[in-house]
Design a protein around this motif. Structure first.
Motif, PDB file in Angstrom:
ATOM      1  N   PHE A 112      -0.014  -8.943   0.023  1.00 11.71           N
ATOM      2  CA  PHE A 112       0.443  -9.013  -1.370  1.00 11.71           C
ATOM      3  C   PHE A 112       1.567  -8.010  -1.618  1.00 11.71           C
ATOM      4  CE2 PHE A 112       0.170  -7.454  -5.777  1.00 11.71           C
ATOM      5  CZ  PHE A 112       0.498  -8.632  -6.430  1.00 11.71           C
ATOM      6  N   THR A 113       1.486  -6.857  -0.971  1.00  8.98           N
ATOM      7  CA  THR A 113       2.545  -5.852  -1.094  1.00  8.98           C
ATOM      8  C   THR A 113       3.862  -6.393  -0.542  1.00  8.98           C
ATOM      9  OG1 THR A 113       0.939  -4.046  -0.901  1.00  8.98           O
ATOM     10  CG2 THR A 113       3.251  -3.516  -0.451  1.00  8.98           C
TER      11      THR A 113
ATOM     12  N   TYR B 233       2.815   3.389  -0.452  1.00  9.21           N
ATOM     13  CA  TYR B 233       2.650   3.188  -1.889  1.00  9.21           C
ATOM     14  C   TYR B 233       3.273   4.320  -2.697  1.00  9.21           C
ATOM     15  CZ  TYR B 233      -0.262  -0.734  -0.610  1.00  9.21           C
ATOM     16  OH  TYR B 233      -0.698  -1.922  -0.098  1.00  9.21           O
TER      17      TYR B 233
ATOM     18  N   VAL C 299       1.683  -2.285  -8.249  1.00 11.39           N
ATOM     19  CA  VAL C 299       1.279  -2.526  -6.859  1.00 11.39           C
ATOM     20  C   VAL C 299       0.991  -1.204  -6.164  1.00 11.39           C
ATOM     21  CG1 VAL C 299       2.056  -3.392  -4.616  1.00 11.39           C
ATOM     22  CG2 VAL C 299       2.526  -4.708  -6.687  1.00 11.39           C
TER      23      VAL C 299
ATOM     24  N   THR D 185       4.817  -2.381   6.241  1.00  7.60           N
ATOM     25  CA  THR D 185       3.664  -3.263   6.082  1.00  7.60           C
ATOM     26  C   THR D 185       3.247  -3.860   7.419  1.00  7.60           C
ATOM     27  OG1 THR D 185       4.426  -3.831   3.856  1.00  7.60           O
ATOM     28  CG2 THR D 185       2.775  -5.257   4.823  1.00  7.60           C
TER      29      THR D 185
ATOM     30  N   THR E 214      -5.372  -8.137   3.138  1.00  6.76           N
ATOM     31  CA  THR E 214      -4.923  -9.025   2.062  1.00  6.76           C
ATOM     32  C   THR E 214      -3.980  -8.309   1.110  1.00  6.76           C
ATOM     33  OG1 THR E 214      -6.990 -10.273   2.174  1.00  6.76           O
ATOM     34  CG2 THR E 214      -5.681 -10.496   0.160  1.00  6.76           C
ATOM     35  N   TYR E 215      -4.312  -7.057   0.776  1.00  7.38           N
ATOM     36  CA  TYR E 215      -3.467  -6.325  -0.167  1.00  7.38           C
ATOM     37  C   TYR E 215      -2.126  -5.958   0.468  1.00  7.38           C
ATOM     38  CZ  TYR E 215      -2.342  -3.609  -4.277  1.00  7.38           C
ATOM     39  OH  TYR E 215      -1.742  -3.166  -5.430  1.00  7.38           O
TER      40      TYR E 215
ATOM     41  N   PHE F  49      -2.394   0.585  -7.599  1.00  5.59           N
ATOM     42  CA  PHE F  49      -3.628  -0.015  -7.097  1.00  5.59           C
ATOM     43  C   PHE F  49      -3.768   0.195  -5.587  1.00  5.59           C
ATOM     44  CE2 PHE F  49      -3.377  -2.308 -11.143  1.00  5.59           C
ATOM     45  CZ  PHE F  49      -4.685  -2.143 -11.593  1.00  5.59           C
ATOM     46  N   GLY F  50      -2.641   0.294  -4.895  1.00  7.68           N
ATOM     47  CA  GLY F  50      -2.698   0.609  -3.469  1.00  7.68           C
ATOM     48  C   GLY F  50      -3.162   2.032  -3.223  1.00  7.68           C
TER      49      GLY F  50
END
Length: 491
Positions: A6-7, A69, A187, A130, A2-3, A190-191
């Motif tokens: 979002f990235t 990241y 982003v 990604t 999910t993240y 938090f990654g």
């Protein structure tokens, strides 16, 4: 998973938002012409292609989310610093433009573009990186690829509208850039899962309060960014001026109790003297200099003033004594107004520059046919054309396009200016018999009567149409020739 999606979403949104902001950042210095934007867009696409390629290769060699990241964190920090790094280059470019230093101006433009597109290489890495990471966590390469691309494009859609409708009008271009740099850093942090790094965007937040005017100008009273323009109000030697975008021309002038400025707007009072105008239309009202002059010299004339930018109108009311008692203000594109109204006028005047370019759709044969339909018998249309000489292609093409629609076309150079007033009518106008409505206008009327020419028909000339109107190309050529000629003459 999910993240990662979002990235991809954040990466797509940042690409479009920063791309739009870059065009706004360059506009005060180089304008917003098709050629400028084509060069910028082409450079961004090259940067993204490089990023896609190397992002895929890097993902194959190091398929760890930490590396992705780390790239985003560095990119976000770089983006946040763009306003700081941009200003020295901008001042250099402005000096080169003011000195007509063509080579230096071109080099400054290339340096500014190189500075601004650098993060797009890194942002181009986001999608392939990604995808690689997402495929490892799910079954079905096609399904995952579709998800990543879908989220990236959804971010791009939001990134197209968000800066144009929200952040640039409310925060400005520089703060918009800092904001999206800040988003990329969040982003990334938090990654990475390292909260201590939140100190970096916290420092970047200070830049939001530090950035100021995009373009410093002596005598600056007010500046802002609207959806359409970068707007400056400048006062020098007691005269208040409206400047838009690159700011190398005045779009409105104001001085209390003064109505004649020796500018092109004085000449706009001439066409109504030819046909006893009762109703006039201004396409390109700006801050209302011409409307204020009409209210003083021709108070009986009812004026419709069309202006596409509401922010310019508000500036006119606040700084230029624009009063709705003098003019019926219509917030619309000029051509759309003509296409949607049944009203007819005695005089239609067009001055809708996005300096130094005339919007092409206000110069074509189809446009002037539309104008003709909205003129009463004996009606006159006039247009301001910026030109460095009387045989420049831009001026000739507009004259000859008008000549294909109207029986009579006239041109006069505006004194002490690089402007020409071109006006046309289906009636043979008795220009030499015009009597000025006020003694203050007598020098202008006398000058026009001794310097105007009727434009002859030239069958080989290029006619501007909605399908083919290369005005920007020839405007760029004219400016370049003028700058090179200026250097040969004075340097």
């Amino acid at each position: 998973m999910t993240y990662l999606l979002f990235t991809a979403f954040a990466g797509g949104m940042s690409i479009m938002s920063i791309e739009i902001a870059i065009s706004r950042l360059l506009a005060p210095y180089f304008g917003t012409s098709l050629l400028v934007w084509t060069n910028v867009l082409g450079a961004i696409m090259i940067a993204l292609a490089v990023g896609y390629y190397f992002g895929g290769r890097m993902a194959d060699k190091c398929d760890r989310a930490q590396r992705l990241y780390q790239i985003l964190l560095t990119t976000g920090a770089y983006v946040s610093l763009i306003p700081l790094m941009f200003m020295p280059l901008a001042k250099w470019a402005l000096h080169a433009i003011d000195q007509y230093a063509v080579g230096t101006t071109a080099f400054a433009f290339l340096c500014m573009v190189a500075l601004l597109i650098t993060p797009f290489v890194a942002l181009g890495m986001v999608v392939p990186y990604t995808m690689k990471l997402a495929v490892q966590k799910a079954d079905g390469v096609g399904h995952v690829t579709g998800q990543v691309l879908g989220f990236s494009n959804a971010g791009s859609i939001l990134g197209t509208f968000l800066p144009a409708l929200v952040t640039i009008p409310w925060l400005g271009t520089q703060r918009t850039i800092v904001l999206f740099g800040w988003l990329l850093m969040l982003v990334a942090i938090f990654g990475l899962g390292k909260r201590i790094l939140l100190l970096i965007p916290a420092v970047a937040t200070c830049l939001i309060f530090w950035v100021g005017n995009i373009k410093t100008t002596p005598g600056l009273m007010y500046d802002m960014e609207s959806v359409y323009n970068y707007i400056q109000v400048v006062e020098q030697n007691g005269i208040r001026m409206l400047r838009l975008n690159e700011g190398h021309a005045e779009h409105s002038l104001y001085q209390k109790d003064r109505y004649v400025f020796g500018s092109v707007w004085d000449y706009y009072i001439f066409p109504p003297m030819l046909n006893a105008t009762q109703e006039a239309l201004f396409i390109g009202l700006a801050a209302g200099t011409a409307a204020r002059q009409y209210a003083h010299f021709l108070p009986h004339v009812q004026i419709d003033g069309v202006e596409i930018d509401p922010a310019v109108v508000e500036v006119g009311k606040q700084y230029f004594d624009l009063k709705e008692d003098n003019v019926n203000i219509i917030l619309k594109d000029g051509r759309i107004h003509l296409a949607t109204t049944k009203k007819r006028y005695d005089t239609i005047l067009i001055d809708a520059y996005k300096q130094p370019y005339i919007p092409f759709h206000l110069t074509t044969k189809e446009f002037f046919l539309l104008v003709q339909q909205h003129l009463r018998p004996g009606g006159v249309v006039g247009i301001n054309v910026g030109s460095t000489q009387n045989d420049a292609e831009v001026l000739v093409m507009i004259q000859q396009t008008m000549k294909r629609v109207f029986k009579h076309v006239y041109v006069v150079p505006v004194k002490y200016s690089l402007n020409y007033l071109v006006w046309a009518s289906d009636d043979d106008l008795n220009i030499d018999a015009v009597v000025p409505v006020d003694d203050a206008l007598a020098p202008m009327v006398h000058y026009i009567q001794h310097h105007y020419q009727e434009v002859p028909y030239a069958p080989q000339s290029t006619i501007l149409t909605d399908d083919l109107a290369p005005l920007e190309l020839y405007t760029e050529k004219m400016i370049l020739n003028f700058a090179l000629g200026w250097k040969r003459k004075y340097l």
